[in-house]
Design a protein around this motif. Structure first.
Motif, PDB file in Angstrom:
ATOM      1  N   HIS A   6       0.906  -1.177  -0.133  1.00 47.81           N
ATOM      2  CA  HIS A   6       0.123   0.063  -0.236  1.00 47.81           C
ATOM      3  C   HIS A   6       0.983   1.315  -0.082  1.00 47.81           C
ATOM      4  CE1 HIS A   6      -3.473   2.581   0.747  1.00 47.81           C
ATOM      5  NE2 HIS A   6      -2.861   3.022   1.740  1.00 47.81           N
ATOM      6  N   MET A   7       1.921   1.130   0.693  1.00 52.88           N
ATOM      7  CA  MET A   7       2.915   2.303   0.947  1.00 52.88           C
ATOM      8  C   MET A   7       3.529   2.574  -0.565  1.00 52.88           C
ATOM      9  SD  MET A   7       4.288   5.063   2.670  1.00 52.88           S
ATOM     10  CE  MET A   7       3.934   4.268   4.353  1.00 52.88           C
ATOM     11  N   SER A   8       3.859   1.494  -1.232  1.00 53.09           N
ATOM     12  CA  SER A   8       4.455   1.500  -2.571  1.00 53.09           C
ATOM     13  C   SER A   8       3.554   2.186  -3.566  1.00 53.09           C
ATOM     14  CB  SER A   8       5.117   0.278  -2.893  1.00 53.09           C
ATOM     15  OG  SER A   8       5.869  -0.471  -1.998  1.00 53.09           O
ATOM     16  N   GLU A   9       2.431   1.836  -3.611  1.00 50.82           N
ATOM     17  CA  GLU A   9       1.370   2.538  -4.318  1.00 50.82           C
ATOM     18  C   GLU A   9       1.222   3.851  -4.174  1.00 50.82           C
ATOM     19  OE1 GLU A   9      -1.773   0.136  -3.673  1.00 50.82           O
ATOM     20  OE2 GLU A   9      -1.287  -1.875  -4.823  1.00 50.82           O
ATOM     21  N   LEU A  10       1.172   4.477  -2.901  1.00 47.57           N
ATOM     22  CA  LEU A  10       1.195   5.728  -2.527  1.00 47.57           C
ATOM     23  C   LEU A  10       2.179   6.594  -3.017  1.00 47.57           C
ATOM     24  CD1 LEU A  10      -0.249   5.528   1.040  1.00 47.57           C
ATOM     25  CD2 LEU A  10      -1.465   6.192  -0.976  1.00 47.57           C
ATOM     26  N   VAL A  11       3.441   5.739  -2.750  1.00 45.15           N
ATOM     27  CA  VAL A  11       4.701   6.542  -3.508  1.00 45.15           C
ATOM     28  C   VAL A  11       4.682   6.697  -4.798  1.00 45.15           C
ATOM     29  CG1 VAL A  11       7.091   6.482  -3.678  1.00 45.15           C
ATOM     30  CG2 VAL A  11       5.914   5.862  -1.467  1.00 45.15           C
ATOM     31  N   PHE A  12       4.041   5.609  -5.460  1.00 47.05           N
ATOM     32  CA  PHE A  12       4.014   5.810  -6.899  1.00 47.05           C
ATOM     33  C   PHE A  12       2.884   6.737  -7.415  1.00 47.05           C
ATOM     34  CE2 PHE A  12       1.976   4.274 -10.999  1.00 47.05           C
ATOM     35  CZ  PHE A  12       3.165   4.278 -11.832  1.00 47.05           C
ATOM     36  N   MET A  13       1.773   7.170  -6.677  1.00 42.73           N
ATOM     37  CA  MET A  13       0.777   7.984  -7.029  1.00 42.73           C
ATOM     38  C   MET A  13       1.326   9.418  -6.936  1.00 42.73           C
ATOM     39  SD  MET A  13      -2.492   5.986  -5.487  1.00 42.73           S
ATOM     40  CE  MET A  13      -3.629   7.490  -5.805  1.00 42.73           C
ATOM     41  N   VAL A  14       2.328   9.560  -5.782  1.00 41.07           N
ATOM     42  CA  VAL A  14       2.669  10.845  -5.359  1.00 41.07           C
ATOM     43  C   VAL A  14       3.457  11.299  -6.452  1.00 41.07           C
ATOM     44  CG1 VAL A  14       4.102  12.119  -3.938  1.00 41.07           C
ATOM     45  CG2 VAL A  14       2.141  10.741  -2.886  1.00 41.07           C
ATOM     46  N   LEU A  15       4.526  10.411  -6.843  1.00 39.98           N
ATOM     47  CA  LEU A  15       5.550  10.726  -7.775  1.00 39.98           C
ATOM     48  C   LEU A  15       4.915  10.976  -9.292  1.00 39.98           C
ATOM     49  CD1 LEU A  15       8.251   7.973  -6.985  1.00 39.98           C
ATOM     50  CD2 LEU A  15       8.567  10.451  -6.741  1.00 39.98           C
ATOM     51  N   CYS A  16       3.994  10.232  -9.642  1.00 36.56           N
ATOM     52  CA  CYS A  16       3.319  10.425 -10.827  1.00 36.56           C
ATOM     53  C   CYS A  16       2.665  12.007 -10.765  1.00 36.56           C
ATOM     54  CB  CYS A  16       2.161   9.500 -11.227  1.00 36.56           C
ATOM     55  SG  CYS A  16       2.782   7.810 -11.696  1.00 36.56           S
ATOM     56  N   ARG A  17       2.093  12.373  -9.749  1.00 37.28           N
ATOM     57  CA  ARG A  17       1.379  13.578  -9.538  1.00 37.28           C
ATOM     58  C   ARG A  17       2.506  14.729  -9.728  1.00 37.28           C
ATOM     59  NH1 ARG A  17      -0.838  13.263  -4.375  1.00 37.28           N
ATOM     60  NH2 ARG A  17      -2.562  11.929  -5.719  1.00 37.28           N
ATOM     61  N   LYS A  18       3.585  14.408  -8.894  1.00 35.19           N
ATOM     62  CA  LYS A  18       4.827  15.400  -9.042  1.00 35.19           C
ATOM     63  C   LYS A  18       5.678  15.350 -10.537  1.00 35.19           C
ATOM     64  CE  LYS A  18       7.569  18.341  -6.877  1.00 35.19           C
ATOM     65  NZ  LYS A  18       7.226  19.674  -6.406  1.00 35.19           N
ATOM     66  N   LEU A  19       6.105  14.327 -10.952  1.00 31.86           N
ATOM     67  CA  LEU A  19       6.709  14.051 -11.981  1.00 31.86           C
ATOM     68  C   LEU A  19       6.075  13.897 -13.338  1.00 31.86           C
ATOM     69  CD1 LEU A  19       9.566  11.831 -10.523  1.00 31.86           C
ATOM     70  CD2 LEU A  19       9.459  14.346 -10.519  1.00 31.86           C
ATOM     71  N   GLY A  20       4.839  13.603 -13.288  1.00 30.60           N
ATOM     72  CA  GLY A  20       4.101  13.262 -14.495  1.00 30.60           C
ATOM     73  C   GLY A  20       3.640  11.813 -14.779  1.00 30.60           C
ATOM     74  N   SER A  21       2.428  11.694 -15.492  1.00 25.75           N
ATOM     75  CA  SER A  21       2.290  10.266 -15.827  1.00 25.75           C
ATOM     76  C   SER A  21       2.778   9.770 -16.974  1.00 25.75           C
ATOM     77  CB  SER A  21       0.554  10.277 -16.118  1.00 25.75           C
ATOM     78  OG  SER A  21       0.580  10.902 -17.229  1.00 25.75           O
ATOM     79  N   SER A  22       2.735   8.459 -17.498  1.00 24.10           N
ATOM     80  CA  SER A  22       3.508   8.118 -18.493  1.00 24.10           C
ATOM     81  C   SER A  22       3.064   8.659 -19.657  1.00 24.10           C
ATOM     82  CB  SER A  22       3.072   6.384 -18.621  1.00 24.10           C
ATOM     83  OG  SER A  22       3.760   6.026 -19.932  1.00 24.10           O
ATOM     84  N   GLU A  23       1.819   9.037 -19.985  1.00 23.08           N
ATOM     85  CA  GLU A  23       1.573   9.891 -21.180  1.00 23.08           C
ATOM     86  C   GLU A  23       2.049  11.460 -21.129  1.00 23.08           C
ATOM     87  OE1 GLU A  23      -0.464   8.219 -18.908  1.00 23.08           O
ATOM     88  OE2 GLU A  23      -1.129   6.538 -20.288  1.00 23.08           O
ATOM     89  N   GLN A  24       2.212  12.066 -19.908  1.00 20.73           N
ATOM     90  CA  GLN A  24       2.919  13.326 -19.777  1.00 20.73           C
ATOM     91  C   GLN A  24       4.295  13.215 -20.229  1.00 20.73           C
ATOM     92  OE1 GLN A  24       1.561  14.026 -15.715  1.00 20.73           O
ATOM     93  NE2 GLN A  24       0.303  15.585 -16.675  1.00 20.73           N
ATOM     94  N   VAL A  25       5.007  12.130 -19.599  1.00 13.76           N
ATOM     95  CA  VAL A  25       6.397  12.004 -19.886  1.00 13.76           C
ATOM     96  C   VAL A  25       6.599  11.854 -21.472  1.00 13.76           C
ATOM     97  CG1 VAL A  25       8.417  10.621 -19.599  1.00 13.76           C
ATOM     98  CG2 VAL A  25       6.952  11.334 -17.631  1.00 13.76           C
ATOM     99  N   THR A  26       5.809  11.029 -22.272  1.00  8.72           N
ATOM    100  CA  THR A  26       6.000  10.624 -23.338  1.00  8.72           C
ATOM    101  C   THR A  26       5.826  12.074 -24.261  1.00  8.72           C
ATOM    102  OG1 THR A  26       5.341   8.339 -23.272  1.00  8.72           O
ATOM    103  CG2 THR A  26       4.849   9.319 -25.493  1.00  8.72           C
ATOM    104  N   MET A  27       4.826  12.828 -23.889  1.00  7.09           N
ATOM    105  CA  MET A  27       4.465  14.044 -24.690  1.00  7.09           C
ATOM    106  C   MET A  27       5.545  15.021 -24.436  1.00  7.09           C
ATOM    107  SD  MET A  27       1.318  16.742 -24.158  1.00  7.09           S
ATOM    108  CE  MET A  27       1.735  17.018 -22.200  1.00  7.09           C
TER     109      MET A  27
END
Length: 252
Positions: A6-27
């Protein structure tokens, strides 16, 4: 175990919010690739712009920097004389790493067909042969960059409209460095064979900085794998990319 997941999933979500989703990075990468193409088309034919750094990788924060390698395409560095191909449009340099630490080398002038005055003025003599000095080259090329920049390693660095940049002039080599052949054998499950083949085909570059512990610090050149680094980052999945960028986020 469940709480850790659960903690790993939360960290992943926070990083995506901060650094961008896969689609945003590709763009972001697509935009950077397009910008690189435009810059290369706008510059003279003797230059090729190779963007690198955080923006190129798709990592975007307010503090992200813009790095660029300026490849001088009228020049080629070869590793032995058997690779010498007559081309009146290119000046050839020969690697001489006999007295340099790993990753560094002297480059010897072979065919001065298209030397500009700045590069011609960067010559120095050693053992009765002509070489190109990295320190002389940096000094002679410094006015080709932005006038308000300063020397940072092999680069001209500064701040342009609030964005930090590093620009490095380089000489290209179409040949993968023989000392780095062992890396190919280490590539098993990652990256894919297609990525490895593409990296090998692109060779490497030489940037103007010597090893402080070497015998020829002022004249040596460092082997650069900027293209290989970019291809490796692009080949990561999004989880790997976020993990790769996490130390940058902490540092910034």
């Amino acid at each position: 175990m469940e709480s850790m997941q659960h903690m790993s999933e939360l960290v992943f979500m926070v990083l995506c919010r901060k650094l961008g989703s896969s689609e945003q990075v590709t763009m972001r990468r697509d935009i950077s690739d397009f910008r690189e193409m435009i810059l290369s088309n706008e510059t003279r034919r003797d230059f090729r712009i190779i963007c690198s750094g955080s923006y190129k990788e798709g990592f975007k924060l307010d503090e992200s920097d813009r790095d660029a390698m300026i490849s001088l395409v009228n020049y080629r560095v070869i590793w032995n004389l058997s690779q010498n191909q007559i081309n009146c449009r290119q000046t050839l340099f020969l690697v001489d790493s006999s007295e340099s630490p790993p990753g560094y080398t002297l480059i010897r002038l072979l065919s001065p067909f298209t030397l500009t005055m700045k590069i011609w003025a960067s010559r120095f003599g050693l053992y009765g042969k002509n070489y190109i000095s990295s320190s002389n080259f940096r000094e002679n090329m410094r006015f080709s960059s932005r006038p308000d920049s300063h020397v940072h390693g092999p680069c001209r660095s500064g701040n342009f409209k609030g964005v930090e940049f590093d620009d490095a002039y380089s000489f290209p080599s179409d040949v993968w460095p023989p000392p780095a052949l062992a890396w190919i054998k280490r590539c098993h499950s990652w990256p894919s064979s297609g990525v490895v083949d593409d990296i090998i085909r692109k060779g490497c570059h030489f940037v103007a900085i010597g090893n402080k512990l070497g015998n020829h610090e002022e004249n040596e050149w460092r082997i650069s794998f900027a293209y290989a680094e970019q291809k490796l980052v692009y080949s990561m999945n999004h989880c790997q990319f976020l993990t790769y960028d996490l130390p940058k986020l902490i540092l910034k």
